[in-house]
Design a protein around this motif. Structure first.
Motif, PDB file in Angstrom:
ATOM      1  N   MET A   1       0.860  -1.193   0.000  1.00  0.00           N
ATOM      2  CA  MET A   1       0.000   0.000   0.000  1.00  0.00           C
ATOM      3  C   MET A   1       0.893   1.240   0.000  1.00  0.00           C
ATOM      4  O   MET A   1       1.762   1.387   0.862  1.00  0.00           O
ATOM      5  CB  MET A   1      -0.915  -0.011   1.222  1.00  0.00           C
ATOM      6  CG  MET A   1      -1.883   1.141   1.266  1.00  0.00           C
ATOM      7  SD  MET A   1      -3.212   0.963   2.487  1.00  0.00           S
ATOM      8  CE  MET A   1      -2.500  -0.078   3.738  1.00  0.00           C
ATOM      9  N   THR A   4      -0.154   8.149  -1.605  1.00  0.00           N
ATOM     10  CA  THR A   4      -0.408   8.879  -2.859  1.00  0.00           C
ATOM     11  C   THR A   4      -0.449  10.396  -2.672  1.00  0.00           C
ATOM     12  O   THR A   4      -0.187  11.141  -3.613  1.00  0.00           O
ATOM     13  CB  THR A   4      -1.736   8.428  -3.494  1.00  0.00           C
ATOM     14  OG1 THR A   4      -2.795   8.606  -2.548  1.00  0.00           O
ATOM     15  CG2 THR A   4      -1.663   6.967  -3.909  1.00  0.00           C
ATOM     16  N   THR A  38      -3.907   6.900   0.382  1.00  0.00           N
ATOM     17  CA  THR A  38      -3.202   5.739  -0.166  1.00  0.00           C
ATOM     18  C   THR A  38      -3.840   5.257  -1.460  1.00  0.00           C
ATOM     19  O   THR A  38      -4.974   5.624  -1.790  1.00  0.00           O
ATOM     20  CB  THR A  38      -3.214   4.569   0.842  1.00  0.00           C
ATOM     21  OG1 THR A  38      -4.559   4.065   0.955  1.00  0.00           O
ATOM     22  CG2 THR A  38      -2.725   5.009   2.208  1.00  0.00           C
ATOM     23  N   ASP A  39      -3.110   4.381  -2.149  1.00  0.00           N
ATOM     24  CA  ASP A  39      -3.600   3.858  -3.423  1.00  0.00           C
ATOM     25  C   ASP A  39      -4.642   2.756  -3.240  1.00  0.00           C
ATOM     26  O   ASP A  39      -5.206   2.270  -4.212  1.00  0.00           O
ATOM     27  CB  ASP A  39      -2.439   3.342  -4.279  1.00  0.00           C
ATOM     28  CG  ASP A  39      -1.645   2.223  -3.604  1.00  0.00           C
ATOM     29  OD1 ASP A  39      -1.944   1.901  -2.427  1.00  0.00           O
ATOM     30  OD2 ASP A  39      -0.719   1.691  -4.235  1.00  0.00           O
ATOM     31  N   GLU A  40      -4.914   2.356  -1.997  1.00  0.00           N
ATOM     32  CA  GLU A  40      -5.951   1.359  -1.737  1.00  0.00           C
ATOM     33  C   GLU A  40      -7.196   1.973  -1.124  1.00  0.00           C
ATOM     34  O   GLU A  40      -8.082   1.265  -0.630  1.00  0.00           O
ATOM     35  CB  GLU A  40      -5.398   0.249  -0.830  1.00  0.00           C
ATOM     36  CG  GLU A  40      -4.309  -0.574  -1.514  1.00  0.00           C
ATOM     37  CD  GLU A  40      -3.902  -1.791  -0.711  1.00  0.00           C
ATOM     38  OE1 GLU A  40      -4.628  -2.172   0.237  1.00  0.00           O
ATOM     39  OE2 GLU A  40      -2.843  -2.369  -1.037  1.00  0.00           O
ATOM     40  N   GLY A  41      -7.278   3.307  -1.163  1.00  0.00           N
ATOM     41  CA  GLY A  41      -8.487   3.994  -0.721  1.00  0.00           C
ATOM     42  C   GLY A  41      -8.566   4.272   0.765  1.00  0.00           C
ATOM     43  O   GLY A  41      -9.549   4.872   1.224  1.00  0.00           O
ATOM     44  N   ASP A  78       5.930   3.018   0.796  1.00  0.00           N
ATOM     45  CA  ASP A  78       5.095   2.018   1.452  1.00  0.00           C
ATOM     46  C   ASP A  78       4.646   2.562   2.804  1.00  0.00           C
ATOM     47  O   ASP A  78       5.456   3.065   3.591  1.00  0.00           O
ATOM     48  CB  ASP A  78       5.923   0.742   1.646  1.00  0.00           C
ATOM     49  CG  ASP A  78       5.112  -0.427   2.187  1.00  0.00           C
ATOM     50  OD1 ASP A  78       4.091  -0.194   2.859  1.00  0.00           O
ATOM     51  OD2 ASP A  78       5.519  -1.577   1.951  1.00  0.00           O
ATOM     52  N   ALA A 113      -6.051  -1.139   7.841  1.00  0.00           N
ATOM     53  CA  ALA A 113      -5.743  -2.223   6.906  1.00  0.00           C
ATOM     54  C   ALA A 113      -5.779  -3.590   7.582  1.00  0.00           C
ATOM     55  O   ALA A 113      -6.199  -4.585   6.972  1.00  0.00           O
ATOM     56  CB  ALA A 113      -4.362  -1.983   6.288  1.00  0.00           C
TER      57      ALA A 113
END
Length: 367
Positions: A1, A4, A38-41, A78, A113
């Motif tokens: 993850m 961003t 983050t790029d995973e929302g 990361d 997460a």
């Protein structure tokens, strides 16, 4: 993850009354909400409360260093690469509140997460802490009335008394009044914010000793090296270093030099990662810790209790967890509730909080 973006939102919420102490006074909470995307929302959230009269940071400097230096360095990294992240943050000197907010937001993301609360990730010792309330400068009668209200309304029986005024007699009279009104069932400790000299502090401690105070914090400047060492040697209670010991190195020097026998940990200036390092230092050196308050709002208080409850030694004493009650409003969608003098950790993933977007729109200052 991957990270961003890092977002900064300046906001201002007035206090219900000015908060006064030896190093200054504040009328409005001019903080910065920090969001790490983050790029995973998932988005991590934390608060940066600048204290220019203590650490030199301002609302503008927090925003500037995050947007111009930290965000470009950290974007693409990361979320769990904690050591590389801190290595980059460490290259820029100072800016403790800005660094701490980024660190805590990253822990918030990690908890979300994994589906675990930050308290469980850090250690999971307990699910609550006793609450200490900070009393700012005022007349003895008004400070005693506030303490009575906190006791009767929230069950709080531990009070941190701001001292350091001249003449010293003003503060002695405050403590006498508090003991008279609250009785022996209340715990009192004092914080001078470096407002007295070493000799004034020693004279005050002799008078306060008969009132049964339990801690003395930053009564005189740590830069008064010989005077501070002389004072700490004769103190009958643990002498707490706060703003004079904000890094692991300063903590080591304070304890080894005899400038303190206990340490105040504030997540608002050392985040979770470095707060844990300071805590473990203190445990190894046999020094007590207190969970301090950087005049935090509710979000900052959530972070303090999340860390304090995670470890046995940081939860042993009451934490300074109630000064959000002095704010006229807040950003959290769900209020904090102090019951029977305790505050409970939110057993939800990460920090377990949500921001009220309508309130943020009302108080933000970047329109």
């Amino acid at each position: 993850m991957k990270i961003t973006a890092i977002e900064t939102v300046p906001y201002a919420i007035p206090y219900t009354k000015p908060l006064r102490f030896a190093s200054g006074e504040v009328h409005t909470a001019e903080h910065v909400l920090v969001r790490v995307h983050t790029d995973e929302g998932l988005t991590g959230v934390a608060d940066a409360p600048p204290r220019p009269f203590t650490y030199g940071e301002t609302q503008a400097s927090v925003i500037g260093v995050i947007e111009r230096i930290f965000a470009p360095q950290l974007t693409g990294m990361d979320v769990l690469a904690r050591e590389p992240v801190h290595a980059l943050l460490h290259r820029t000197v100072g800016n403790p509140a800005a660094k701490a907010a980024i660190d805590m937001a990253l822990w918030d993301i990690a908890g979300q997460a994994l589906g675990l609360s930050v308290t469980r990730l850090l250690g999971g010792w307990t699910d609550r802490m006793r609450v200490a309330h900070m009393l700012g400068f005022d007349s003895p009668e008004r400070m005693a009335a506030e303490a009575e209200r906190m006791r009767d309304t929230y069950g709080i029986t531990v009070f941190k008394v701001k001292v350091g005024r001249r003449p010293t007699r003003l503060d002695i009279d405050v403590c006498l009044k508090l003991r008279e009104v609250l009785g022996d069932g209340a715990e009192l400790y004092v914080d001078g914010n470096r407002g007295w000299t070493a000799s004034e502090s020693a004279a005050a401690l002799r008078e306060l000793d008969r009132l049964g105070i339990t801690l003395a914090e930053e009564l005189c400047p740590a830069d008064d090296v010989l005077g501070r060492r002389w004072l700490v040697r004769q103190s009958s209670v643990p002498f707490v270093a706060d703003e004079s010991a904000t890094t692991p190195a300063e903590v080591t020097r304070s304890l080894l030099d005899g400038a303190a026998t206990a340490i105040s940990i504030k997540t608002a200036r050392t985040g979770f990662t470095h707060s844990q390092r300071v805590l473990f230092q203190c445990e190894g050196m046999g020094a007590e810790v207190v969970m301090g308050n950087q005049i935090d709002g509710r979000l900052g208080t959530v972070c303090t209790v999340a860390f304090g409850a995670a470890h046995a030694s940081s939860s042993r004493r009451a934490g300074e967890l109630s000064n959000f009650l002095d704010m006229s409003d807040d950003l959290l969608a769900e209020p904090l509730v102090i019951t029977d003098g305790t505050l409970t950790v939110r057993d939800r993933p990460g920090l377990g909080i949500a921001i009220d977007d309508a309130k943020l729109a009302r108080y933000r200052q970047d329109h």
